[in-house]
Design a protein around this motif. Structure first.
Motif, PDB file in Angstrom:
ATOM      1  N   VAL A 130      10.782 -66.810 -31.255  1.00 21.67           N
ATOM      2  CA  VAL A 130      11.714 -65.619 -30.951  1.00 21.67           C
ATOM      3  C   VAL A 130      12.774 -65.619 -32.135  1.00 21.67           C
ATOM      4  O   VAL A 130      13.675 -66.568 -31.919  1.00 21.67           O
ATOM      5  CB  VAL A 130      12.415 -65.547 -29.567  1.00 21.67           C
ATOM      6  CG1 VAL A 130      13.272 -64.406 -29.535  1.00 21.67           C
ATOM      7  CG2 VAL A 130      11.444 -65.609 -28.529  1.00 21.67           C
ATOM      8  N   ASP A 131      12.856 -64.738 -33.122  1.00 24.23           N
ATOM      9  CA  ASP A 131      13.774 -64.550 -34.086  1.00 24.23           C
ATOM     10  C   ASP A 131      14.223 -63.167 -34.387  1.00 24.23           C
ATOM     11  O   ASP A 131      13.393 -62.480 -34.905  1.00 24.23           O
ATOM     12  CB  ASP A 131      13.153 -65.251 -35.523  1.00 24.23           C
ATOM     13  CG  ASP A 131      14.037 -65.099 -36.751  1.00 24.23           C
ATOM     14  OD1 ASP A 131      15.270 -64.875 -36.456  1.00 24.23           O
ATOM     15  OD2 ASP A 131      13.294 -64.916 -37.731  1.00 24.23           O
ATOM     16  N   GLU A 132      15.063 -62.809 -33.967  1.00 24.33           N
ATOM     17  CA  GLU A 132      15.641 -61.365 -33.823  1.00 24.33           C
ATOM     18  C   GLU A 132      16.057 -61.129 -35.131  1.00 24.33           C
ATOM     19  O   GLU A 132      16.453 -59.886 -35.673  1.00 24.33           O
ATOM     20  CB  GLU A 132      16.924 -61.185 -32.873  1.00 24.33           C
ATOM     21  CG  GLU A 132      16.329 -61.429 -31.334  1.00 24.33           C
ATOM     22  CD  GLU A 132      17.540 -61.195 -30.270  1.00 24.33           C
ATOM     23  OE1 GLU A 132      18.615 -61.092 -30.828  1.00 24.33           O
ATOM     24  OE2 GLU A 132      17.161 -61.115 -29.296  1.00 24.33           O
ATOM     25  N   GLN A 138       5.413 -66.227 -34.573  1.00 26.76           N
ATOM     26  CA  GLN A 138       6.539 -65.297 -34.067  1.00 26.76           C
ATOM     27  C   GLN A 138       6.147 -64.207 -33.000  1.00 26.76           C
ATOM     28  O   GLN A 138       4.807 -63.625 -33.185  1.00 26.76           O
ATOM     29  CB  GLN A 138       6.961 -64.438 -35.374  1.00 26.76           C
ATOM     30  CG  GLN A 138       8.379 -63.828 -34.962  1.00 26.76           C
ATOM     31  CD  GLN A 138       8.900 -63.372 -36.279  1.00 26.76           C
ATOM     32  OE1 GLN A 138       8.445 -63.414 -37.568  1.00 26.76           O
ATOM     33  NE2 GLN A 138      10.187 -62.507 -36.459  1.00 26.76           N
ATOM     34  N   SER A 168       9.797 -60.684 -24.705  1.00 29.90           N
ATOM     35  CA  SER A 168      11.213 -61.009 -24.261  1.00 29.90           C
ATOM     36  C   SER A 168      11.102 -62.370 -23.823  1.00 29.90           C
ATOM     37  O   SER A 168      10.192 -62.974 -23.432  1.00 29.90           O
ATOM     38  CB  SER A 168      11.641 -60.134 -23.088  1.00 29.90           C
ATOM     39  OG  SER A 168      10.649 -60.155 -22.051  1.00 29.90           O
ATOM     40  N   GLU A 169      12.331 -62.875 -23.626  1.00 29.48           N
ATOM     41  CA  GLU A 169      12.306 -64.262 -22.751  1.00 29.48           C
ATOM     42  C   GLU A 169      11.889 -64.415 -21.673  1.00 29.48           C
ATOM     43  O   GLU A 169      11.263 -65.428 -21.054  1.00 29.48           O
ATOM     44  CB  GLU A 169      13.744 -65.190 -23.067  1.00 29.48           C
ATOM     45  CG  GLU A 169      14.293 -65.369 -24.219  1.00 29.48           C
ATOM     46  CD  GLU A 169      15.507 -66.123 -24.341  1.00 29.48           C
ATOM     47  OE1 GLU A 169      15.586 -67.073 -23.805  1.00 29.48           O
ATOM     48  OE2 GLU A 169      16.488 -65.820 -25.276  1.00 29.48           O
ATOM     49  N   TYR A 181       8.328 -72.029 -25.625  1.00 27.49           N
ATOM     50  CA  TYR A 181       8.727 -71.281 -26.922  1.00 27.49           C
ATOM     51  C   TYR A 181      10.098 -71.566 -27.591  1.00 27.49           C
ATOM     52  O   TYR A 181      10.653 -72.443 -26.700  1.00 27.49           O
ATOM     53  CB  TYR A 181       8.752 -69.654 -26.131  1.00 27.49           C
ATOM     54  CG  TYR A 181      10.003 -69.465 -25.332  1.00 27.49           C
ATOM     55  CD1 TYR A 181      11.170 -68.913 -25.647  1.00 27.49           C
ATOM     56  CD2 TYR A 181       9.524 -69.270 -24.156  1.00 27.49           C
ATOM     57  CE1 TYR A 181      12.276 -68.782 -24.516  1.00 27.49           C
ATOM     58  CE2 TYR A 181      10.612 -69.139 -23.008  1.00 27.49           C
ATOM     59  CZ  TYR A 181      11.789 -68.802 -23.311  1.00 27.49           C
ATOM     60  OH  TYR A 181      12.824 -68.533 -22.427  1.00 27.49           O
ATOM     61  N   VAL A 193      13.959 -70.241 -29.319  1.00 21.30           N
ATOM     62  CA  VAL A 193      14.599 -69.243 -29.830  1.00 21.30           C
ATOM     63  C   VAL A 193      15.485 -69.647 -30.902  1.00 21.30           C
ATOM     64  O   VAL A 193      16.164 -70.773 -30.843  1.00 21.30           O
ATOM     65  CB  VAL A 193      15.237 -68.938 -28.639  1.00 21.30           C
ATOM     66  CG1 VAL A 193      16.326 -67.568 -28.956  1.00 21.30           C
ATOM     67  CG2 VAL A 193      14.799 -68.454 -27.260  1.00 21.30           C
ATOM     68  N   GLU A 212      18.673 -68.672 -33.595  1.00 16.89           N
ATOM     69  CA  GLU A 212      19.876 -67.859 -33.661  1.00 16.89           C
ATOM     70  C   GLU A 212      20.600 -68.322 -34.869  1.00 16.89           C
ATOM     71  O   GLU A 212      20.832 -69.529 -34.993  1.00 16.89           O
ATOM     72  CB  GLU A 212      20.452 -68.147 -32.133  1.00 16.89           C
ATOM     73  CG  GLU A 212      19.852 -67.517 -31.109  1.00 16.89           C
ATOM     74  CD  GLU A 212      20.464 -67.804 -29.699  1.00 16.89           C
ATOM     75  OE1 GLU A 212      21.567 -68.422 -29.663  1.00 16.89           O
ATOM     76  OE2 GLU A 212      20.165 -67.073 -28.671  1.00 16.89           O
ATOM     77  N   ALA A 226      19.195 -73.505 -31.900  1.00 23.37           N
ATOM     78  CA  ALA A 226      17.797 -73.208 -31.410  1.00 23.37           C
ATOM     79  C   ALA A 226      17.573 -73.489 -30.003  1.00 23.37           C
ATOM     80  O   ALA A 226      18.471 -74.587 -29.640  1.00 23.37           O
ATOM     81  CB  ALA A 226      16.805 -73.987 -32.299  1.00 23.37           C
ATOM     82  N   ARG A 227      16.985 -73.026 -29.068  1.00 19.27           N
ATOM     83  CA  ARG A 227      16.455 -73.322 -27.995  1.00 19.27           C
ATOM     84  C   ARG A 227      15.211 -73.666 -27.603  1.00 19.27           C
ATOM     85  O   ARG A 227      14.361 -72.698 -27.769  1.00 19.27           O
ATOM     86  CB  ARG A 227      17.266 -72.476 -26.796  1.00 19.27           C
ATOM     87  CG  ARG A 227      18.809 -72.453 -26.854  1.00 19.27           C
ATOM     88  CD  ARG A 227      19.208 -71.360 -25.585  1.00 19.27           C
ATOM     89  NE  ARG A 227      18.906 -69.980 -25.783  1.00 19.27           N
ATOM     90  CZ  ARG A 227      18.209 -69.362 -25.287  1.00 19.27           C
ATOM     91  NH1 ARG A 227      17.326 -69.772 -24.475  1.00 19.27           N
ATOM     92  NH2 ARG A 227      17.888 -67.842 -25.563  1.00 19.27           N
ATOM     93  N   TYR A 228      14.629 -74.710 -27.060  1.00 15.85           N
ATOM     94  CA  TYR A 228      13.304 -75.011 -26.924  1.00 15.85           C
ATOM     95  C   TYR A 228      13.074 -75.231 -25.329  1.00 15.85           C
ATOM     96  O   TYR A 228      13.628 -75.644 -24.501  1.00 15.85           O
ATOM     97  CB  TYR A 228      12.991 -76.366 -27.372  1.00 15.85           C
ATOM     98  CG  TYR A 228      11.475 -76.675 -27.307  1.00 15.85           C
ATOM     99  CD1 TYR A 228      10.386 -76.143 -28.318  1.00 15.85           C
ATOM    100  CD2 TYR A 228      11.124 -77.590 -26.161  1.00 15.85           C
ATOM    101  CE1 TYR A 228       9.441 -76.422 -28.040  1.00 15.85           C
ATOM    102  CE2 TYR A 228       9.699 -77.752 -26.162  1.00 15.85           C
ATOM    103  CZ  TYR A 228       8.939 -77.326 -27.099  1.00 15.85           C
ATOM    104  OH  TYR A 228       7.500 -77.622 -26.661  1.00 15.85           O
TER     105      TYR A 228
END
Length: 414
Positions: free
Chosen positions: A58-60, A83, A87-88, A103, A105, A107, A114-116
């Motif tokens: 997830v890369d906003e 990619q 949504s989460e 997944y 994330v 930021e 990052a969150r794994y």
């Protein structure tokens, strides 16, 4: 001499035809082929799960994912990143249902974060963390406005070489090539010097308990009987070890890999010197005969097979101590205690073989150890024959080494 060969055949043929011997030999030989082809087997299973092992990212910002993917490619990682626009909450539901493994994330604030997210905390994420660290380092270098030369200097790997002072030390590459074979051969020698001598002791005790011994020693001398037993079981052991050796050699040569990747990068099998195999055979034979004479001596003191294990404990302790020294010495073969132990006859088969395989020793060192072993085998054979001559005539409960003196006196009076 005719009686010797009769007892020799009686010790060899029945055991060679038993189902346990045949099944054990086949299983161990098959295990060599399984181990040699382990990388191919693992790759097959990894290939079957390849489609499901995709890391959703997830890369906003839309800018971090290309950098992350590039770092994974540079590191030659097996992780497949994709990619996603989900949504989460949807991704979390996918993990619970089993359609998604994990997944990530990405930021961007003052620093990259990052969150794994995965079902289990035991997932290996080393390559992902390394890629993120490389991204952070590149962003920091860019913030500091480093030039291209400074960037190159920043990421340049350190030059690291290993040098040894000892003349007997091998290079790291040579150690990796020898380590795996030495480890396996030590295991085989260890099992052999436990299994085959114990078989002799049980055979002697069984013949005494069934009173067959009284018939045998009426037609053949106890000493000839002892050495015929040792030779017969020893030939059985040599045959089995030869089968294992041929199976292992064939497995390595026919394997689809060079056995230098993954697990085998530590236990390499490539380009091993023929001397290592020759010393393995030699120390196997010496170790067998040393412990076989000792086992026959101890087996002759008991009248019941139930008492054999208790009386064999001192010999078992010697083998266990030798194996502990050998396995600990794989990481430090030049240690003083390993060197000293390699000249103690009961430890030599395992420990000196370890030093021969892992170090470039002058030829006189293994030859000296072999000479000490031969002298010890000769002395123990002479002493064992005296004990055996009287021990086979002893009946009743016998669970103490003090009975050795009684056996010698009985043998002298015979």
């Amino acid at each position: 001499m005719h009686n010797f060969w009769i007892i020799f055949k009686q010790a060899f043929m029945p055991k060679a035809k038993t189902k346990s011997f045949i099944i054990t030999t086949v299983i161990v030989a098959a295990a060599f082929f399984l181990m040699a082809n382990l990388p191919n087997i693992i790759s097959v299973f990894q290939g079957s799960e390849e489609d499901g092992s995709v890391l959703h990212v997830v890369d906003e910002t839309g800018e971090l994912f290309p950098q992350f993917q590039q770092q994974l490619e540079v590191a030659d990682s097996d992780t497949q990143a994709m990619q996603t626009e989900l949504s989460e909450q949807e991704l979390t539901e996918g993990i619970r249902e089993g359609s998604i493994e994990a997944y990530l994330v990405l930021e961007q604030g003052e620093q990259l974060s990052a969150r794994y997210v995965a079902e289990s905390a035991n997932e290996f994420t080393g390559d992902i963390e390394s890629a993120l660290q490389a991204m952070q380092t590149a962003q920091t270098a860019e913030t500091l406005e480093l030039s291209e030369e400074e960037m190159t200097s920043l990421f340049m790997p350190v030059s690291f070489e290993r040098e040894t002072v000892s003349e007997s030390s091998k290079s790291q590459e040579e150690l990796s090539q020898a380590r795996g074979l030495v480890y396996i051969l030590i295991m085989l020698i260890y099992v052999a010097v436990i299994y085959y001598p114990n078989m002799i002791a049980m055979e002697v005790a069984n013949e005494k308990s069934s009173r067959v011994m009284e018939i045998l020693i009426s037609s053949v001398s106890p000493v000839k009987h002892m050495f015929a037993k040792i030779a017969g079981v020893g030939t059985l052991g040599i045959l089995q070890m030869l089968i294992f050796g041929l199976a292992g050699y064939t497995a390595i040569k026919t394997a689809g890999t060079d056995l230098t990747e993954g697990f085998f990068s530590v236990f390499g099998f490539s380009d091993v010197k023929i001397e290592t195999f020759l010393f393995a055979v030699l120390f196997f034979l010496l170790g067998y005969f040393l412990y076989a004479v000792l086992a026959a001596l101890l087996g002759s003191l008991v009248s019941r097979t139930e008492d054999v294990q208790q009386l064999m404990l001192p010999m078992m302790f010697l083998i266990i101590i030798a194996s502990l020294i050998a396995f600990s010495g794989i990481g430090m073969p030049e240690a003083t205690y390993v060197t000293i132990a390699s000249y103690i006859p009961f430890f030599t088969p395992l420990v000196m073989f370890l030093r021969v395989g892992m170090l470039d020793l002058p030829l006189w060192e293994p030859l000296l150890a072999i000479a000490i072993m031969l002298a010890t085998i000769g002395l123990l054979g002479w002493f064992g024959a005296r004990v055996y001559r009287g021990g086979v005539l002893m009946y009743g409960s016998s669970q103490s080494l003090k009975d050795i003196r009684k056996a010698i006196r009985l043998g002298n009076n015979k």
